[in-house]
Design an enzyme around this catalytic site. Structure first.
Site, short mmCIF file in Angstrom:
data_model
loop_
_atom_site.label_atom_id
_atom_site.label_comp_id
_atom_site.label_asym_id
_atom_site.label_seq_id
_atom_site.Cartn_x
_atom_site.Cartn_y
_atom_site.Cartn_z
N CYS A 1 -89.65 -30.78 45.06
CA CYS A 1 -91.06 -30.40 45.19
C CYS A 1 -91.43 -30.35 46.67
CB CYS A 1 -91.97 -31.37 44.45
SG CYS A 1 -92.07 -32.99 45.20
N ASP B 1 -93.20 8.47 57.28
CA ASP B 1 -92.36 9.44 57.97
C ASP B 1 -92.03 10.54 56.96
OD1 ASP B 1 -90.72 10.55 59.87
OD2 ASP B 1 -89.01 9.24 59.45
N THR C 1 -88.96 13.14 57.13
CA THR C 1 -87.54 13.36 56.89
C THR C 1 -86.82 12.05 56.56
OG1 THR C 1 -87.58 15.21 58.42
CG2 THR C 1 -85.42 14.33 57.84
N ASP D 1 -87.32 5.40 58.19
CA ASP D 1 -85.96 5.14 57.71
C ASP D 1 -85.28 3.99 58.44
OD1 ASP D 1 -85.40 6.20 60.15
OD2 ASP D 1 -84.26 7.92 59.44
#
Length: 762
Positions: free
Chosen positions: A16, A459, A461, A656
């Site tokens: 805990c 984005d 591409t 990416d």
């Protein structure tokens, strides 16, 4: 701060948040220690220290509190770079290569190329290797419950209680002594931990409250209840341990997906070796139906790969020579030869486990607030309990034994376990559930922040689109469409350019076998020419073709229409005659429109920020129904993110993982899309491993569900305590219900948090 090191330990027996608090306080007071981070759910402790620190003394200190301690790796120390990922984190998330239009094709098409912004690299240091990714260092609380120290102690204490009841019935005169002995069976280890915690700087631990309550009950002759309460306390701790183990194992079970052995090809022979022994560059054989034992690249064979265990992808993915495969995925229908690209400690699953464990050690703002609150809450409970025990007898003629009994019950009710575990249990479960779906979040702060996003900038591409052009139209002018494709493929054979690959891919898809092209030559900035089957063939941009061939109004109109749709057009000329045209475009991901709609339905503003030309960007934006800002430099994207923030939006930026560094840094949360690459996993605040746009909405929804779960947990823990506090003071409930309220609340809170472990559907 180069002299500051970080050492990671595995800590067994933590069940805990109060356990973590005691360890944190004790270790923080050790010489040379500058920072401590303890995670109950990960079962780990990270210590930042200088060269003067005695790691063995730290280990002994934690062991003295009743926990097992082992280094998390054979060489666990590493230098520390002072950097914390989180919302508003001001750092470069990647290398800054902005490649919305990555090619410079010899066809001479009018592409708007973006500048490459090599932003400052600010990489998070590699985490220490997690020990035993193929066989964890299980603490006693992680095996069968009856085999651990706490399990055995609970069984022994229960047996002693049963014996005491039996002796009490047979020999009433010594009943009191029997229950006192039964109580001490369980209380001695608890009291020892309480004393060690007090000496280490935590006087108001749950063990200390329990010890005071049990001894006080003996003093007022409530020995039977004292023994029962100690036993129930041990049962509660055991249940907490089992629940904590479930949360801990949910993510570590990923590592069990990786086979223990691999078939290594060496010197013309195939031998079975331990998967952990595979070196980068080794070649392994993967038979149909086998799990792949390492990250690698296929060098021979073609097969369907079931990636569901790692990415959650529901359908098998066809992989061929040159494609990447991940450890733990299942080979389908054909044998593969795979060249290993990552050692066992660095494969995708190992890094996911490592990152999630580190994320669980990173506290969310809500969790930090509750930690601070509990430091005042627990002493406050002691004061209230003392006042309940003393004031009525002193000033209102109450019976001492009755009010001392109630004060002791208040002590037990006030134990902060359920409250303190309410946030980390939910966050750990959510991080684990997300990781199993391929959604990685770097800690509780990021998880909390995702649910607060009101605008997301994408984005184009490789994020909203596939990142590679495909053939969309073949227009026949003076030759059939099949002939146009066949001759274009002949010219592009052997080229690795994205547009060439699109043409070759279309030919392969239709079963077209391109003829041999002789005397191939690239005409700088215009296109490519060759002799094919005795004919002079040229493939190039409309502008280059127009220099030698007159284009009719009909041809110009058709080309303009294709361009208006954001498509790149290449024209084929055979012996000076315009034969046809091929149009190509980087198409949106299949789930992009649905994913963006889910975000809009949730009230989140979406916008596309791209360096691509406006015409192409508008065409993709119209297809997806998203606001478009095009022809942007990296600094423009950063500026637009800042503008959105000044308008009051909480902004997420999705790319990416290796571009848009300034915008990712400026956003409240930066999310890397796709791949499972080092960059995607280690530089952004969050990562979506298999690149589905729909997963962005799932990530924000998971954050919101987690915050609701935390609120439910806090209400449950405080609500139960409030009810039992009132019923105890007015005399309805006593010590037994008090300890059940504390234990019950802790178990309820943990079980509620574990609901977040259910698979994420979307």
């Amino acid at each position: 701060m180069s002299d500051v090191k970080e050492t990671r330990f595995r800590v067994g027996g933590m069940d805990c948040a109060s356990c973590a608090s005691k360890i944190d306080t004790a270790v923080r007071r050790m010489p040379g220690v500058s920072e401590v981070s303890v995670s109950v759910t990960a079962g780990t402790m990270r210590v930042q220290h200088d060269a003067t620190s005695d790691l063995e003394a730290i280990r002994r200190k934690v062991s003295g509190l009743g926990y097992s301690v082992t280094p998390a790796a054979a060489v666990a120390e590493k230098p520390v770079a002072k950097h914390v990922h989180g919302p508003g984190c001001n750092h470069d998330h990647g290398h800054g290569h902005d490649h919305d239009h990555p090619h410079d094709h010899a066809h001479g098409h009018d592409h708007d190329h973006e500048d490459h912004d090599h932003a400052g690299h600010d990489h998070k240091p590699k985490a220490a290797v997690v020990e035993g990714l193929h066989g964890h260092d299980h603490s006693p609380s992680e095996g069968p419950w009856w085999k651990g120290k706490k399990g055995r102690l609970t069984i022994f204490a229960g047996a002693a209680l049963v014996v005491a009841y039996g002796i009490g019935h047979l020999f009433p005169a010594i009943e009191t002594y029997a229950f006192v002995i039964a109580m001490f069976v369980g209380l001695v280890p608890i009291a020892r931990r309480a004393i060690m915690a007090a000496l280490a700087g935590t006087p108001f631990s749950i063990e200390m409250l329990m010890t005071i309550a049990a001894v006080g009950a003996v003093v007022i002759n409530a020995t039977e209840e004292a023994a029962a309460v100690v036993f129930l306390f041990l049962v509660g701790e055991l249940l907490e341990g089992v629940a904590a183990g479930k949360a801990r194992d949910s993510i570590r079970s990923l590592s069990a997906l990786v086979p223990k052995t691999a078939l290594l090809e060496e010197g013309g022979r195939t031998t079975e070796v331990p998967a952990e022994a595979l070196a980068v560059g080794a070649v392994i054989l993967v038979r149909p139906g086998d799990r792949i034992s390492a990250d690698g690249t296929i060098i021979d064979g073609e097969s369907s790969i079931d990636e569901a265990p790692v990415t959650g992808e529901s359908t098998p993915v066809r992989k061929e020579v040159g494609d990447t495969v991940f450890a733990g995925t299942v080979n389908g229908d054909a044998a593969l030869r795979v060249r290993v690209t990552a050692a066992a400690a660095d494969n995708t699953i190992a890094r996911v486990v490592k990152l999630v464990e580190e994320a669980q050690e990173s506290k969310a703002p809500t969790e930090r607030f509750i930690d601070r609150f509990s430091k005042y809450y627990t002493p406050g409970v002691v004061v209230v309990a003392a006042l309940v025990a003393i004031i009525p007898p002193l000033f209102f003629g109450g019976v001492w034994s009755e009010w001392v009994y109630k004060g002791l019950a208040v002590l037990l009710i006030g134990c902060p376990c359920a409250l303190v575990i309410s946030t980390p249990a939910a966050i750990a479960a959510a991080l684990s559930a997300g990781a199993r779906r391929g959604l990685l979040m770097k800690g509780g702060a990021v998880l909390e922040g995702l649910g607060k996003l009101t605008a997301i900038a994408f984005d184009k591409t490789g994020t909203l689109t596939e990142g590679k052009p495909v053939v969309t139209d073949i227009v026949a002018f003076a030759a059939p469409a099949d002939e146009v494709l066949r001759l274009a493929a002949a010219l592009e054979a052997g080229s690795s350019h994205p547009l060439a690959l699109a043409i070759l891919g279309k030919a392969a898809e239709g079963g077209v076998v391109p003829p041999v092209a002789n005397g191939s030559r690239a005409l700088g900035g215009k296109g490519v020419a060759a002799t094919v089957e005795g004919r002079e063939v040229f493939l190039g941009s409309p502008k280059a073709v127009a220099e030698t061939v007159a284009l009719s109004d009909e041809v110009k109109a058709a080309t303009a229409a294709l361009n208006d749709d954001g498509k790149t057009v290449s024209m084929l000329v055979i012996d000076g005659v315009l034969a046809g045209a091929i149009a190509m475009r980087d198409e949106p991901r299949p789930d992009a429109a649905a994913g963006l709609k889910a975000l809009k339905d949730a009230g989140i503003k979406t916008v596309m920020l791209t360096g691509d030309n406006a015409r192409t960007a508008r065409a993709v934006g119209a297809k997806l129904g998203i606001e478009v800002r095009a022809e942007l430099m990296p600094e423009d994207k950063q500026r637009i993110v800042g503008e959105l923030q000044r308008e009051g939006y909480v902004v997420g930026k999705i790319g990416d993982g290796i571009n848009d560094a300034p915008a990712l840094a400026a956003a409240n949360i930066g999310i890397a899309m796709g791949g499972g690459t080092d960059v995607a996993l280690e530089t952004a605040d969050a990562a979506i491993l298999h690149g589905r746009v729909g997963d962005v909405a799932l990530m924000t929804d998971l954050s919101q569900r987690t915050m609701r779960n935390i609120v439910q947990n806090i209400v449950m823990s405080l609500g139960l305590k409030g009810v039992f506090l009132v019923t105890t003071v007015i005399g309805i409930t006593g010590l037994w219900p008090a300890i059940l309220a504390d234990t019950g609340a802790t178990v309820l809170v943990t079980l509620n948090a574990l609901r977040l472990l259910r698979p994420i559907k979307g």
